[in-house]
Write a protein that holds these residues in place. Structure first.
Motif, PDB file in Angstrom:
ATOM      1  N   GLY A  15       1.672  -6.336   7.618  1.00 65.05           N
ATOM      2  CA  GLY A  15       3.127  -6.618   7.544  1.00 65.05           C
ATOM      3  C   GLY A  15       3.675  -5.859   6.311  1.00 65.05           C
ATOM      4  N   LEU A  16       3.320  -5.291   5.506  1.00 66.53           N
ATOM      5  CA  LEU A  16       4.100  -4.758   4.433  1.00 66.53           C
ATOM      6  C   LEU A  16       4.956  -3.576   4.903  1.00 66.53           C
ATOM      7  CD1 LEU A  16       1.257  -4.054   1.541  1.00 66.53           C
ATOM      8  CD2 LEU A  16       3.319  -5.549   1.767  1.00 66.53           C
ATOM      9  N   GLY A  17       4.722  -3.028   6.103  1.00 67.42           N
ATOM     10  CA  GLY A  17       5.659  -2.103   6.589  1.00 67.42           C
ATOM     11  C   GLY A  17       7.086  -2.753   6.899  1.00 67.42           C
ATOM     12  N   ASP A  18       6.813  -3.877   7.241  1.00 70.56           N
ATOM     13  CA  ASP A  18       8.222  -4.669   7.554  1.00 70.56           C
ATOM     14  C   ASP A  18       9.120  -4.912   6.436  1.00 70.56           C
ATOM     15  OD1 ASP A  18       7.365  -5.164  10.377  1.00 70.56           O
ATOM     16  OD2 ASP A  18       6.381  -7.267   9.869  1.00 70.56           O
ATOM     17  N   LEU A  19       8.760  -4.965   5.127  1.00 68.56           N
ATOM     18  CA  LEU A  19       9.314  -4.955   3.991  1.00 68.56           C
ATOM     19  C   LEU A  19       9.781  -3.755   3.372  1.00 68.56           C
ATOM     20  CD1 LEU A  19       6.755  -7.457   2.209  1.00 68.56           C
ATOM     21  CD2 LEU A  19       9.045  -7.763   3.605  1.00 68.56           C
ATOM     22  N   LEU A  20       9.503  -2.404   3.922  1.00 65.31           N
ATOM     23  CA  LEU A  20       9.829  -1.273   3.527  1.00 65.31           C
ATOM     24  C   LEU A  20      11.315  -0.840   4.399  1.00 65.31           C
ATOM     25  CD1 LEU A  20       6.508   0.623   3.830  1.00 65.31           C
ATOM     26  CD2 LEU A  20       7.545  -0.761   1.749  1.00 65.31           C
ATOM     27  N   ALA A  21      12.201   0.044   3.452  1.00 63.34           N
ATOM     28  CA  ALA A  21      13.482   0.463   3.859  1.00 63.34           C
ATOM     29  C   ALA A  21      12.830   1.823   4.627  1.00 63.34           C
ATOM     30  CB  ALA A  21      14.223   0.919   2.640  1.00 63.34           C
ATOM     31  N   ASP A  22      13.810   2.282   5.423  1.00 58.06           N
ATOM     32  CA  ASP A  22      13.471   3.382   6.210  1.00 58.06           C
ATOM     33  C   ASP A  22      13.109   4.822   5.364  1.00 58.06           C
ATOM     34  OD1 ASP A  22      13.377   2.300   8.673  1.00 58.06           O
ATOM     35  OD2 ASP A  22      15.317   2.644   9.111  1.00 58.06           O
ATOM     36  N   ASP A  64       7.747  10.409   1.124  1.00 53.68           N
ATOM     37  CA  ASP A  64       8.943   9.758   1.424  1.00 53.68           C
ATOM     38  C   ASP A  64       8.966   9.194   3.100  1.00 53.68           C
ATOM     39  OD1 ASP A  64      10.543  10.643  -0.547  1.00 53.68           O
ATOM     40  OD2 ASP A  64      10.284  12.591   0.022  1.00 53.68           O
ATOM     41  N   GLY A  65       9.629   8.066   3.308  1.00 54.63           N
ATOM     42  CA  GLY A  65       9.707   7.492   4.538  1.00 54.63           C
ATOM     43  C   GLY A  65       8.619   6.308   4.901  1.00 54.63           C
ATOM     44  N   LYS A  66       9.137   5.360   5.780  1.00 51.20           N
ATOM     45  CA  LYS A  66       8.662   4.237   6.062  1.00 51.20           C
ATOM     46  C   LYS A  66       7.177   4.637   6.806  1.00 51.20           C
ATOM     47  CE  LYS A  66       9.182  -0.153   8.206  1.00 51.20           C
ATOM     48  NZ  LYS A  66      10.353  -0.961   8.820  1.00 51.20           N
ATOM     49  N   PRO A  67       6.939   5.373   7.587  1.00 52.14           N
ATOM     50  CA  PRO A  67       5.888   5.650   8.383  1.00 52.14           C
ATOM     51  C   PRO A  67       4.489   6.188   7.643  1.00 52.14           C
ATOM     52  CG  PRO A  67       7.631   6.917   9.749  1.00 52.14           C
ATOM     53  CD  PRO A  67       8.135   6.357   8.314  1.00 52.14           C
ATOM     54  N   ILE A  68       4.866   6.946   6.605  1.00 54.05           N
ATOM     55  CA  ILE A  68       3.773   7.634   5.760  1.00 54.05           C
ATOM     56  C   ILE A  68       3.310   6.555   4.605  1.00 54.05           C
ATOM     57  CG2 ILE A  68       5.087   8.841   4.062  1.00 54.05           C
ATOM     58  CD1 ILE A  68       1.636   9.704   5.294  1.00 54.05           C
ATOM     59  N   ASN A 119      16.557  -2.241  -2.102  1.00 54.43           N
ATOM     60  CA  ASN A 119      18.091  -1.951  -1.785  1.00 54.43           C
ATOM     61  C   ASN A 119      18.848  -3.032  -1.600  1.00 54.43           C
ATOM     62  OD1 ASN A 119      17.394  -2.709   0.785  1.00 54.43           O
ATOM     63  ND2 ASN A 119      16.867  -0.676   1.715  1.00 54.43           N
ATOM     64  N   GLU A 120      19.939  -2.948  -1.122  1.00 51.53           N
ATOM     65  CA  GLU A 120      21.006  -4.097  -0.861  1.00 51.53           C
ATOM     66  C   GLU A 120      20.606  -5.076   0.102  1.00 51.53           C
ATOM     67  OE1 GLU A 120      21.703  -0.305   0.953  1.00 51.53           O
ATOM     68  OE2 GLU A 120      22.029  -0.771  -1.190  1.00 51.53           O
ATOM     69  N   ALA A 121      19.901  -4.428   1.037  1.00 50.76           N
ATOM     70  CA  ALA A 121      19.342  -5.301   2.222  1.00 50.76           C
ATOM     71  C   ALA A 121      17.951  -6.093   1.838  1.00 50.76           C
ATOM     72  CB  ALA A 121      19.068  -4.435   3.640  1.00 50.76           C
ATOM     73  N   GLY A 122      17.369  -5.911   0.403  1.00 54.32           N
ATOM     74  CA  GLY A 122      16.501  -6.574   0.125  1.00 54.32           C
ATOM     75  C   GLY A 122      14.967  -6.116   0.461  1.00 54.32           C
ATOM     76  N   LEU A 123      15.110  -4.722   0.996  1.00 53.27           N
ATOM     77  CA  LEU A 123      13.650  -3.930   1.445  1.00 53.27           C
ATOM     78  C   LEU A 123      13.502  -3.026   0.429  1.00 53.27           C
ATOM     79  CD1 LEU A 123      14.739  -3.013   4.905  1.00 53.27           C
ATOM     80  CD2 LEU A 123      13.232  -4.967   4.430  1.00 53.27           C
ATOM     81  N   VAL A 124      12.123  -2.621   0.222  1.00 55.52           N
ATOM     82  CA  VAL A 124      11.763  -1.717  -0.759  1.00 55.52           C
ATOM     83  C   VAL A 124      12.127  -0.565  -0.573  1.00 55.52           C
ATOM     84  CG1 VAL A 124       9.465  -0.934  -1.889  1.00 55.52           C
ATOM     85  CG2 VAL A 124       9.465  -3.406  -1.110  1.00 55.52           C
ATOM     86  N   SER A 125      12.657  -0.031  -1.544  1.00 58.30           N
ATOM     87  CA  SER A 125      13.433   1.591  -1.465  1.00 58.30           C
ATOM     88  C   SER A 125      12.573   2.269  -2.255  1.00 58.30           C
ATOM     89  CB  SER A 125      14.632   1.458  -1.926  1.00 58.30           C
ATOM     90  OG  SER A 125      14.929   0.958  -3.035  1.00 58.30           O
ATOM     91  N   GLU A 126      11.901   1.806  -3.662  1.00 61.44           N
ATOM     92  CA  GLU A 126      10.936   2.756  -4.358  1.00 61.44           C
ATOM     93  C   GLU A 126       9.653   1.772  -4.730  1.00 61.44           C
ATOM     94  OE1 GLU A 126      12.905   4.364  -7.843  1.00 61.44           O
ATOM     95  OE2 GLU A 126      14.810   4.271  -6.828  1.00 61.44           O
ATOM     96  N   LEU A 127       8.618   2.513  -4.553  1.00 65.43           N
ATOM     97  CA  LEU A 127       7.325   1.942  -5.056  1.00 65.43           C
ATOM     98  C   LEU A 127       6.690   2.888  -5.726  1.00 65.43           C
ATOM     99  CD1 LEU A 127       5.157  -0.076  -4.931  1.00 65.43           C
ATOM    100  CD2 LEU A 127       4.505   0.458  -2.935  1.00 65.43           C
ATOM    101  N   THR A 128       6.386   2.659  -7.032  1.00 65.68           N
ATOM    102  CA  THR A 128       5.891   3.506  -7.992  1.00 65.68           C
ATOM    103  C   THR A 128       4.560   2.499  -8.433  1.00 65.68           C
ATOM    104  OG1 THR A 128       7.667   4.405  -8.703  1.00 65.68           O
ATOM    105  CG2 THR A 128       5.728   4.659 -10.310  1.00 65.68           C
TER     106      THR A 128
END
Length: 132
Positions: free
Chosen positions: A15-22, A36-40, A91-100
């Motif tokens: 389900g974490l994939g649904d919380l990630l920005a593209d 970089d990118g949602k799939p990886i 991001n502004e849509a509330g999706l994860v844009s960066e994860l460190t």
């Protein structure tokens, strides 16, 4: 991010994939180059779910504007205790844009690197849409 924390604590790494920005960017504690990118990134998180045991968040810190969080965690990887922090920006849509992710001690980082290296073929296959 409350949704991210809830999914991880529930073991819902799918389900974490649904919380990630593209265009999410993931910075690994054991790799120099960001991913970089949602799939990886989604595939990496599923791999993490396969190698972490006894995982628990122990503290949460949040930016005043709600766009960033630090989730402090404890886990075990291949019998080695690991302490770490997930730094999350949305991001502004509330999706994860960066994860460190940062981890300690060195023995924990080494155990994580070894465990994730063993997962990497499957991670790449999942990210490209293949089944492993």
């Amino acid at each position: 991010m409350k949704e991210f924390r809830a999914a991880v604590e529930a073991g819902d790494f799918e389900g974490l994939g649904d919380l990630l920005a593209d265009d999410v960017v993931f910075r690994s504690p054991v790799a120099f180059k960001p991913y970089d990118g949602k799939p990886i990134v989604a595939a990496i998180l599923r791999g993490v779910g396969r190698v972490f045991t006894e995982f628990r968040y122990v503290r949460e810190l949040e930016d005043a504007d709600g766009s960033g969080s630090a989730l402090v965690f404890e886990t075990v990887v291949d019998g080695v205790s690991v302490n770490g922090i997930d730094l999350i920006r949305t991001n502004e849509a509330g999706l994860v844009s960066e994860l460190t992710v940062m981890v300690r001690p060195l023995s924990g980082a080494n155990a994580l690197a070894t465990a994730m290296a063993a997962q990497f073929e499957q991670i790449v296959a999942e990210a490209s849409g293949e089944t492993a």
